[in-house]
Motif scaffolding. Structure first.
Motif, PDB file in Angstrom:
ATOM      1  N   GLY A  20       0.794  -1.224   0.000  1.00  0.00           N
ATOM      2  CA  GLY A  20       0.000   0.000   0.000  1.00  0.00           C
ATOM      3  C   GLY A  20       0.824   1.271   0.000  1.00  0.00           C
ATOM      4  O   GLY A  20       0.259   2.372  -0.005  1.00  0.00           O
ATOM      5  N   VAL A  21       2.151   1.146   0.012  1.00  0.00           N
ATOM      6  CA  VAL A  21       2.998   2.343   0.067  1.00  0.00           C
ATOM      7  C   VAL A  21       4.098   2.325  -0.998  1.00  0.00           C
ATOM      8  O   VAL A  21       5.167   2.903  -0.819  1.00  0.00           O
ATOM      9  CB  VAL A  21       3.620   2.539   1.478  1.00  0.00           C
ATOM     10  N   ALA A  22       3.823   1.639  -2.094  1.00  0.00           N
ATOM     11  CA  ALA A  22       4.739   1.632  -3.244  1.00  0.00           C
ATOM     12  C   ALA A  22       6.118   1.078  -2.920  1.00  0.00           C
ATOM     13  O   ALA A  22       7.109   1.454  -3.545  1.00  0.00           O
ATOM     14  CB  ALA A  22       4.851   3.041  -3.852  1.00  0.00           C
ATOM     15  N   GLN A  23       6.170   0.181  -1.967  1.00  0.00           N
ATOM     16  CA  GLN A  23       7.454  -0.428  -1.599  1.00  0.00           C
ATOM     17  C   GLN A  23       7.699  -1.763  -2.287  1.00  0.00           C
ATOM     18  O   GLN A  23       8.831  -2.115  -2.576  1.00  0.00           O
ATOM     19  CB  GLN A  23       7.496  -0.660  -0.075  1.00  0.00           C
ATOM     20  N   CYS A  24       6.639  -2.549  -2.488  1.00  0.00           N
ATOM     21  CA  CYS A  24       6.854  -3.948  -2.865  1.00  0.00           C
ATOM     22  C   CYS A  24       6.630  -4.229  -4.338  1.00  0.00           C
ATOM     23  O   CYS A  24       7.180  -5.187  -4.867  1.00  0.00           O
ATOM     24  CB  CYS A  24       5.991  -4.875  -2.011  1.00  0.00           C
ATOM     25  N   GLY A  25       5.808  -3.446  -5.013  1.00  0.00           N
ATOM     26  CA  GLY A  25       5.619  -3.630  -6.452  1.00  0.00           C
ATOM     27  C   GLY A  25       4.602  -4.679  -6.853  1.00  0.00           C
ATOM     28  O   GLY A  25       4.395  -4.908  -8.047  1.00  0.00           O
ATOM     29  N   PHE A  82       7.297  -2.407   4.621  1.00  0.00           N
ATOM     30  CA  PHE A  82       8.569  -2.805   4.022  1.00  0.00           C
ATOM     31  C   PHE A  82       9.593  -1.677   3.976  1.00  0.00           C
ATOM     32  O   PHE A  82      10.747  -1.918   3.653  1.00  0.00           O
ATOM     33  CB  PHE A  82       8.340  -3.354   2.611  1.00  0.00           C
ATOM     34  N   ASP A  83       9.187  -0.447   4.282  1.00  0.00           N
ATOM     35  CA  ASP A  83      10.195   0.620   4.312  1.00  0.00           C
ATOM     36  C   ASP A  83      11.096   0.477   5.532  1.00  0.00           C
ATOM     37  O   ASP A  83      12.288   0.793   5.473  1.00  0.00           O
ATOM     38  CB  ASP A  83       9.546   2.011   4.256  1.00  0.00           C
ATOM     39  N   THR A  84      10.541  -0.024   6.637  1.00  0.00           N
ATOM     40  CA  THR A  84      11.361  -0.239   7.830  1.00  0.00           C
ATOM     41  C   THR A  84      11.664  -1.719   8.086  1.00  0.00           C
ATOM     42  O   THR A  84      12.436  -2.048   8.980  1.00  0.00           O
ATOM     43  CB  THR A  84      10.680   0.363   9.071  1.00  0.00           C
ATOM     44  N   PHE A  85      11.038  -2.584   7.303  1.00  0.00           N
ATOM     45  CA  PHE A  85      11.324  -4.023   7.379  1.00  0.00           C
ATOM     46  C   PHE A  85      11.575  -4.481   5.937  1.00  0.00           C
ATOM     47  O   PHE A  85      10.736  -5.092   5.306  1.00  0.00           O
ATOM     48  CB  PHE A  85      10.139  -4.764   7.997  1.00  0.00           C
ATOM     49  N   PRO A  86      12.755  -4.125   5.411  1.00  0.00           N
ATOM     50  CA  PRO A  86      12.976  -4.299   3.971  1.00  0.00           C
ATOM     51  C   PRO A  86      13.256  -5.758   3.603  1.00  0.00           C
ATOM     52  O   PRO A  86      13.594  -6.574   4.453  1.00  0.00           O
ATOM     53  CB  PRO A  86      14.226  -3.449   3.690  1.00  0.00           C
ATOM     54  N   SER A  87      13.121  -6.027   2.326  1.00  0.00           N
ATOM     55  CA  SER A  87      13.385  -7.350   1.795  1.00  0.00           C
ATOM     56  C   SER A  87      14.263  -7.190   0.563  1.00  0.00           C
ATOM     57  O   SER A  87      14.184  -6.174  -0.126  1.00  0.00           O
ATOM     58  CB  SER A  87      12.054  -8.018   1.446  1.00  0.00           C
ATOM     59  N   MET A  88      15.089  -8.172   0.291  1.00  0.00           N
ATOM     60  CA  MET A  88      16.047  -8.080  -0.812  1.00  0.00           C
ATOM     61  C   MET A  88      15.376  -7.812  -2.150  1.00  0.00           C
ATOM     62  O   MET A  88      14.253  -8.240  -2.393  1.00  0.00           O
ATOM     63  CB  MET A  88      16.850  -9.382  -0.925  1.00  0.00           C
TER      64      MET A  88
END
Lengths: 150, 730
Positions: free
Chosen positions: A39-44, B663-669
């Motif tokens: 939901g925040v454009a991080q994962c794609g 995922f911004d603070t719990f990132p993944s490769m």
């Protein structure tokens, strides 16, 4: 009412203009191939094409895409003929759980439009989708396989 | 435009049509929806040959799969095992999930549905193969009966039955109905593995096509006629409760239908669409009583673990000789302390479940790793008798251990129970998922090794201090208070047996539990145990002036399969020859989930803190390899999960709650971080229990990289993730 062109078809949807495109696609148009991951454009996982370019649909309000050309994973194949990226995905058995793969495939098809024969460095710079199953080795292999196809 | 209700009404039909044409695992789809649709979509019902096999008149082979598919390939592997003994045409194989309710009604004929602990195949290969063999015997008998000849004169191959003397032939599809009326034979003989033609081969997965089309239906994608959508907020602090909430603040918002409490600690907004529900939830004032844990921080938890490192009392998981005496009498000791954080599973698909409740019937659609546990949870939450409940399994967008827990199923049922007759899909936001996980247990370790004057390792004490999963999840499985699972890779001989011989050994655990709920996170306790042990083994090798591989070889003289995987990776990486300039190597080995695993990594380091992992060679010896190609993909994929944790991930606690939200603070490769992974699959056979695949190998990637990093920089990192130390990917 907001007019949308999705996979070549016109739709009119009754949605709050701030609703992200992702949720209009999934809940109002019924195209669930595009996934919610963060939901925040991080994962794609929600990647679709907007006028041919890859965008993260979870972070684009639907009002901003009225009248523009939207393509989702469901619109990638030409009838029963798979897009070459989908075919390469099938041939190289890329998906594991598969949840992120719609977004991954949409990101890759957009990359190949810009760079038909991407180098590994092009892939590294251009593909930033998250896959928790970790299919990246197969993803890279399949991108090169797709690029090698006419 | 499509009116929402029309769309929902259409959807049930579309759902079935959409899944019918794509084959493979999509026979699953037919099992999911309501009886009427299943009937409409399935050709005239065909009776099963036996519980594992249905053969349709067109020769399609439907193999029943009790375990869940979450990407790991179990669906294909189990089908291979049944098909091998069935001797059917593999190109005609499709699969379906029996429901947990059906399993109960049929006295657990499919046995265990649980899909965790890398047990899907290793715990069921024998009885599923027997199921395939029994079906083959029945089909051959049915053909023999039709021809009036002895079954012994008939043979079966590739779904065709041949009567040897006359040359007559028929197909499985033609005799399946007759076969279904025969008694299921017992005590069937299984093939010798050397005769396998489908098992052991890298056959293609059965479930790929819908996943490249965007047609695979996951739990989050399910749509039912008249369905409403729920967004949930559970108390941010585990152990807290809802005091009050002001529904009137959001009930006027577009699409919002209901605001409901769920259990003691959560509130949902139910709306026409999930986006409406989520938007309203964000605006809903909720007053939580955060309970007794509201002030707990990571520092408090760490302090308790540090205390445990030297506590007098601890559960002994493995010992021989007298380690304490050996260490106090040692000529020289080496000591180190390591710490491993909480981790969230962060499956790509957040937790979700859909439920439809009436006083006569509860139906639940769940992407679950354990259909039977979902069923039990649904029965309990609904208060209905078991024969009025069923659960339909839907594909999982990742599991990694998280979806063996049933909290989301219970929530969905508790919501549906308040809205009888209305199907409700409950979907967690990523933020809810990040902050209400079942976290990889937090653990620290203190290790002391002792050498005699001749530089021989005489004693080793490994003290674990931290959380027990079983104490929270299955307390009945504790052994006199001890959690045996804590010792994965360090345990007494068995599926997680310690892989070295040390003359005086003590491995013990000071159990220090926390309010943060622990769970099984892919690889479970092998993850940190491999880092603790295998980094420290390198420290000991260095202290005694020995090569890391040679030191391990000496300690594995009585552990031939440990040594086998170690030597395999050392050979493949070229350990005996110098690495290329600027490249540094590290190794690690362990036994976990019944498999022997090792890894050798090659890295380079820029500026002392930017790591490029060029290559990891991994070996796994599970005894038997059902699908080597799938095993290779599992190994490479697991390294993404394991190395993401090593480099980036930790969940920290502040004011009782998990701080990381997304995922911004719990990132993944990303793909740019991915090393080249070369897998060596060692199917060494034998009579030991088969090893697992999905989890074992993950644990050796991190220590192999850490050992290489030490060689490159002289820095020994002992707390994680690496980002805490300013170390990242190049």
């Amino acid at each position: 009412m907001i007019g949308l062109t999705i996979n070549g078809k016109s739709h009119k949807v009754d949605a709050d203009p701030t609703t992200p495109l992702l949720w209009v696609l999934r809940e109002q148009v019924g195209l669930t191939g595009t996934k919610y991951g963060c939901g925040v454009a991080q994962c794609g996982a929600c990647t679709v094409h907007l006028d041919g370019a890859a965008v993260r649909s979870c972070s684009i309000p639907v009002a901003a895409v009225a009248g523009r050309r939207i393509t989702t994973i469901e619109g990638l194949a030409n009838g029963t003929k798979l897009h070459k990226v989908q075919q390469a995905w099938l041939d190289n058995e890329v998906p594991q759980c598969g949840y992120c793969q719609s977004g991954m495939i949409m990101a890759v098809t957009a990359l190949l439009k810009q760079k038909p024969k991407p180098t590994d460095a092009d892939i590294d710079a251009g593909i930033t989708n998250i896959c928790r199953c970790g299919t990246f080795q197969q993803v890279r292999q399949a991108i090169h396989a797709a690029a090698a196809r006419a | 435009m499509n009116d929402m209700n029309d769309l929902l009404a259409m959807n049930r039909r579309r759902f079935v049509l959409g899944t019918a044409g794509v084959g493979g695992g999509l026979a699953l789809g037919l099992q999911l929806p309501l009886a009427a649709t299943a009937e409409a979509a399935t050709p005239a019902a065909v009776p099963e040959v036996n519980a594992w096999v249905v053969i349709r008149p067109d020769d399609t082979v439907v193999i029943r799969i009790a375990r869940s598919e979450m990407g790991q390939g179990t669906l294909t592997g189990l089908a291979q095992l049944v098909a091998e003994e069935l001797q059917c045409d593999w190109s005609k194989v499709t699969t379906e999930y029996p429901t947990p309710g059906e399993n109960v009604r049929r006295k657990r004929i499919w046995r265990d549905f649980s899909t965790g602990g890398s047990r899907g195949i290793r715990a069921s290969h024998e009885y599923v193969r027997e199921g395939g063999a029994a079906a083959r015997i029945m089909l051959v008998q049915a053909a023999a009966d039709q021809w009036g000849v002895p079954a012994a004169e008939c043979s079966a191959a590739n779904s065709v039955i041949t009567h040897g003397p006359s040359g007559r032939k028929t197909t499985y599809g033609k005799v399946a109905l007759a076969a279904s009326k025969l008694e299921v034979p017992k005590d069937v003989k299984l093939k010798d593995p050397k005769d396998w033609t489908i098992v052991g081969k890298p056959v293609r997965r059965l479930d790929t096509r819908p996943k490249v089309l965007g047609a695979q239906i996951y739990g989050a994608d399910l749509r039912l006629p008249g369905m409403l959508n729920a967004a949930i907020r559970d108390c941010p602090v585990q152990g807290g409760t809802v005091r009050s909430f002001d529904a009137s603040a959001v009930l006027g918002m577009k699409g919002v239908r209901h605001v409901l409490q769920v259990g003691r600690s959560a509130v949902v907004v139910v709306a026409d669409t999930w986006w409406q529900a989520k938007t309203a939830l964000a605006a809903l004032p909720i007053d939580f009583d955060e309970g007794p844990n509201a002030k707990v921080s990571s520092a408090d938890i760490d302090a308790r673990l540090v205390e445990g490192l030297t506590a007098t009392e601890a559960f002994v998981g493995n010992s021989n000789g007298d380690a304490k005496a050996a260490l106090s009498g040692a000529a020289r000791t080496v000591e180190a302390t390591y710490a491993y954080p909480f981790l969230n599973h962060a499956t790509m698909e957040p937790m979700n479940a859909t439920a439809l409740y009436t006083p006569e019937k509860l139906e639940v659609w769940a992407p679950t790793q354990n259909g039977e546990a979902s069923f039990a949870a649904a029965v309990e939450a609904s208060g209905l008798p078991a024969d009025k409940v069923d659960v339909y399994k839907i594909n999982l967008g990742g599991g990694f251990g998280r979806r063996g827990f049933q909290d989301y199923v219970v929530q969905a049922v508790l919501v549906a129970k308040q809205l009888p007759g209305i199907p409700v899909k409950l979907l967690w936001s990523r933020e809810e998922d990040m902050t209400h996980g079942r976290y990889h247990p937090i653990m620290q370790a203190k290790l002391v090794g002792g050498f005699d004057a001749q530089n021989n390792l005489t004693g080793l004490h490994l003290r674990l201090s931290g959380q027990s999963i079983l104490a929270d999840v299955f307390p009945a499985n504790l052994v006199k208070g001890m959690d045996p699972l804590t010792f994965q890779g360090l345990a007494m001989p068995g599926e997680h047996g310690f892989g070295y011989t040390v003359p005086n050994l003590l491995i013990d655990h000071a159990m220090r539990n926390t309010h943060v709920k622990p769970g099984f996170w892919r690889g479970v306790n092998a993850n940190q145990n491999a880092i603790f042990l295998e980094c420290f083994i390198d420290e000991l090798a260095e202290a005694s002036g020995k090569d890391a591989v040679e030191f391990r070889r000496a300690l594995t003289a009585n552990h031939p399969r440990n040594r086998g995987v170690l030597e395999a990776v050392a050979d493949r990486i070229g350990w005996s020859k110098p690495a290329a300039p600027g490249i540094f190597r590290g190794v690690a080995q362990m036994k976990a989930f019944g498999s022997f695993v090792a890894a050798a990594a090659e890295i380079s380091v820029e500026g002392g803190n930017k790591i490029k992992v060029h290559r990891i060679v991994a070996a796994t010896d599970p005894g038997y390899a059902v699908n080597p190609a799938q095993i290779e993909r599992q190994i490479a994929g697991s390294f993404v999960y394991g190395l993401s944790a090593l480099f980036f991930e930790e969940c920290t606690v502040k004011d009782g709650r998990i701080e990381q939200q997304n995922f911004d603070t719990f990132p993944s490769m990303h793909i740019r971080h991915m090393p080249k992974v070369e897998s060596i699959v060692m199917a060494t056979g034998g009579n030991e229990p088969w090893g697992g695949i999905g989890e074992p190998t993950i644990c050796v990637a991190a220590p192999a990289v850490l050992n290489a990093f030490y060689r490159a920089t002289g820095k020994r990192v002992r707390t994680f993730p690496l980002k805490k130390h300013g170390i990242t990917f190049a």
